[in-house]
Design a protein around this motif. Structure first.
Motif, PDB file in Angstrom:
ATOM      1  N   GLY A  15     128.467  18.414  40.326  1.00 22.14           N
ATOM      2  CA  GLY A  15     129.156  19.856  39.953  1.00 22.14           C
ATOM      3  C   GLY A  15     129.224  20.153  38.251  1.00 22.14           C
ATOM      4  O   GLY A  15     129.464  21.323  37.920  1.00 22.14           O
ATOM      5  N   ASP A  16     128.992  18.843  37.660  1.00 25.93           N
ATOM      6  CA  ASP A  16     128.970  18.890  36.252  1.00 25.93           C
ATOM      7  C   ASP A  16     127.510  19.923  35.684  1.00 25.93           C
ATOM      8  O   ASP A  16     126.686  19.775  36.353  1.00 25.93           O
ATOM      9  CB  ASP A  16     129.028  17.595  35.743  1.00 25.93           C
ATOM     10  CG  ASP A  16     130.473  17.153  35.682  1.00 25.93           C
ATOM     11  OD1 ASP A  16     130.789  16.003  35.494  1.00 25.93           O
ATOM     12  OD2 ASP A  16     131.588  17.798  36.160  1.00 25.93           O
ATOM     13  N   SER A  17     127.684  19.829  34.395  1.00 24.04           N
ATOM     14  CA  SER A  17     126.380  20.299  33.717  1.00 24.04           C
ATOM     15  C   SER A  17     126.105  19.430  32.578  1.00 24.04           C
ATOM     16  O   SER A  17     126.699  18.700  32.216  1.00 24.04           O
ATOM     17  CB  SER A  17     126.951  21.808  33.000  1.00 24.04           C
ATOM     18  OG  SER A  17     127.389  22.642  33.878  1.00 24.04           O
ATOM     19  N   LEU A  18     124.727  19.281  31.995  1.00 21.93           N
ATOM     20  CA  LEU A  18     124.354  18.739  31.266  1.00 21.93           C
ATOM     21  C   LEU A  18     123.194  19.445  30.378  1.00 21.93           C
ATOM     22  O   LEU A  18     122.306  20.238  31.333  1.00 21.93           O
ATOM     23  CB  LEU A  18     123.740  17.295  31.863  1.00 21.93           C
ATOM     24  CG  LEU A  18     123.555  16.043  31.003  1.00 21.93           C
ATOM     25  CD1 LEU A  18     124.718  15.776  30.202  1.00 21.93           C
ATOM     26  CD2 LEU A  18     123.005  15.066  31.956  1.00 21.93           C
ATOM     27  N   ARG A  19     122.902  19.042  29.431  1.00 22.55           N
ATOM     28  CA  ARG A  19     121.803  19.887  28.557  1.00 22.55           C
ATOM     29  C   ARG A  19     120.939  18.636  27.950  1.00 22.55           C
ATOM     30  O   ARG A  19     121.347  17.693  26.993  1.00 22.55           O
ATOM     31  CB  ARG A  19     122.413  20.488  27.475  1.00 22.55           C
ATOM     32  CG  ARG A  19     121.377  21.511  26.740  1.00 22.55           C
ATOM     33  CD  ARG A  19     121.950  22.431  25.733  1.00 22.55           C
ATOM     34  NE  ARG A  19     120.957  23.182  24.884  1.00 22.55           N
ATOM     35  CZ  ARG A  19     120.904  24.313  25.174  1.00 22.55           C
ATOM     36  NH1 ARG A  19     121.425  24.988  26.246  1.00 22.55           N
ATOM     37  NH2 ARG A  19     119.820  24.875  24.619  1.00 22.55           N
ATOM     38  N   LEU A  20     119.577  18.760  28.301  1.00 20.37           N
ATOM     39  CA  LEU A  20     118.831  17.708  27.797  1.00 20.37           C
ATOM     40  C   LEU A  20     117.823  18.740  26.793  1.00 20.37           C
ATOM     41  O   LEU A  20     117.661  19.899  26.814  1.00 20.37           O
ATOM     42  CB  LEU A  20     117.659  17.583  28.710  1.00 20.37           C
ATOM     43  CG  LEU A  20     118.320  16.846  30.241  1.00 20.37           C
ATOM     44  CD1 LEU A  20     117.044  16.362  31.263  1.00 20.37           C
ATOM     45  CD2 LEU A  20     119.169  15.738  29.890  1.00 20.37           C
ATOM     46  N   SER A  21     117.584  18.023  25.776  1.00 18.76           N
ATOM     47  CA  SER A  21     116.711  18.257  24.630  1.00 18.76           C
ATOM     48  C   SER A  21     115.346  17.591  24.552  1.00 18.76           C
ATOM     49  O   SER A  21     115.358  16.234  24.776  1.00 18.76           O
ATOM     50  CB  SER A  21     117.534  18.245  23.302  1.00 18.76           C
ATOM     51  OG  SER A  21     118.683  19.105  23.446  1.00 18.76           O
ATOM     52  N   CYS A  22     114.387  18.219  23.934  1.00 19.17           N
ATOM     53  CA  CYS A  22     113.271  17.726  23.775  1.00 19.17           C
ATOM     54  C   CYS A  22     112.764  17.963  22.629  1.00 19.17           C
ATOM     55  O   CYS A  22     112.574  19.159  22.074  1.00 19.17           O
ATOM     56  CB  CYS A  22     112.000  18.240  24.709  1.00 19.17           C
ATOM     57  SG  CYS A  22     110.526  17.360  24.374  1.00 19.17           S
ATOM     58  N   ALA A  23     112.650  16.886  21.346  1.00 16.16           N
ATOM     59  CA  ALA A  23     112.187  17.369  20.133  1.00 16.16           C
ATOM     60  C   ALA A  23     110.807  16.691  19.797  1.00 16.16           C
ATOM     61  O   ALA A  23     110.232  15.876  20.452  1.00 16.16           O
ATOM     62  CB  ALA A  23     113.181  16.544  18.960  1.00 16.16           C
ATOM     63  N   SER A  24     110.239  17.683  19.290  1.00 18.15           N
ATOM     64  CA  SER A  24     108.714  17.477  18.926  1.00 18.15           C
ATOM     65  C   SER A  24     108.613  17.015  17.375  1.00 18.15           C
ATOM     66  O   SER A  24     108.884  17.936  16.703  1.00 18.15           O
ATOM     67  CB  SER A  24     107.890  18.741  19.517  1.00 18.15           C
ATOM     68  OG  SER A  24     106.557  18.591  18.890  1.00 18.15           O
ATOM     69  N   SER A  25     107.390  16.320  17.354  1.00 19.61           N
ATOM     70  CA  SER A  25     106.823  16.122  15.996  1.00 19.61           C
ATOM     71  C   SER A  25     105.718  17.149  15.539  1.00 19.61           C
ATOM     72  O   SER A  25     105.355  17.776  16.376  1.00 19.61           O
ATOM     73  CB  SER A  25     106.547  14.476  15.616  1.00 19.61           C
ATOM     74  OG  SER A  25     105.256  14.394  16.383  1.00 19.61           O
TER      75      SER A  25
END
Length: 127
Positions: A15-25
């Protein structure tokens, strides 16, 4: 050459939320179609979501439609995956991937087509 680094994984409850990030060079992030894939324990790699180079076209797997939101910021060379209403079935290692040589509006769900991959970030959803 593109290097991708995922972050944001962790242990959450159903039920929780989560935010994934992807950083690019690099300075050519906008030249790549981007996507998120995931691999659950003991299972094959699964498409999650993809976004076109310009961010206008988006595709989701049916299993995450309405719960996950993919977005990208070409000025910041980054992509994110906002995940809501997580369930234990979302437990997996999540990977971001980049595909070059495509048009501004193309989206691709086939993992084999992607050129560059991050190292993955683990999401664990407890019941």
């Amino acid at each position: 050459q593109v290097q991708l680094v995922e972050s944001g994984g962790g242990l959450v409850q159903a039920g929780d939320s989560l935010r994934l990030s992807c950083a690019s060079s690099g300075r050519t992030f906008s030249m790549y179609g981007m996507a998120w894939f995931r691999r659950a324990p003991g299972k094959d790699l699964q498409f999650v979501a993809a976004v076109s180079r310009g961010g206008k076209n988006i595709k989701y797997a049916d299993s995450v439609k309405g719960r996950f939101t993919i977005s990208r910021d070409n000025r910041r060379n980054s992509m994110s995956l906002q995940m809501k209403s997580l369930t234990p079935e979302d437990t997996a290692e999540y990977y971001c991937a980049a595909k070059g040589g495509i048009t501004m509006f193309t989206i691709i769900a086939d993992a084999g087509s992607y050129d560059y991959w991050g190292q993955g970030t683990v999401v664990t959803v407890s019941s």
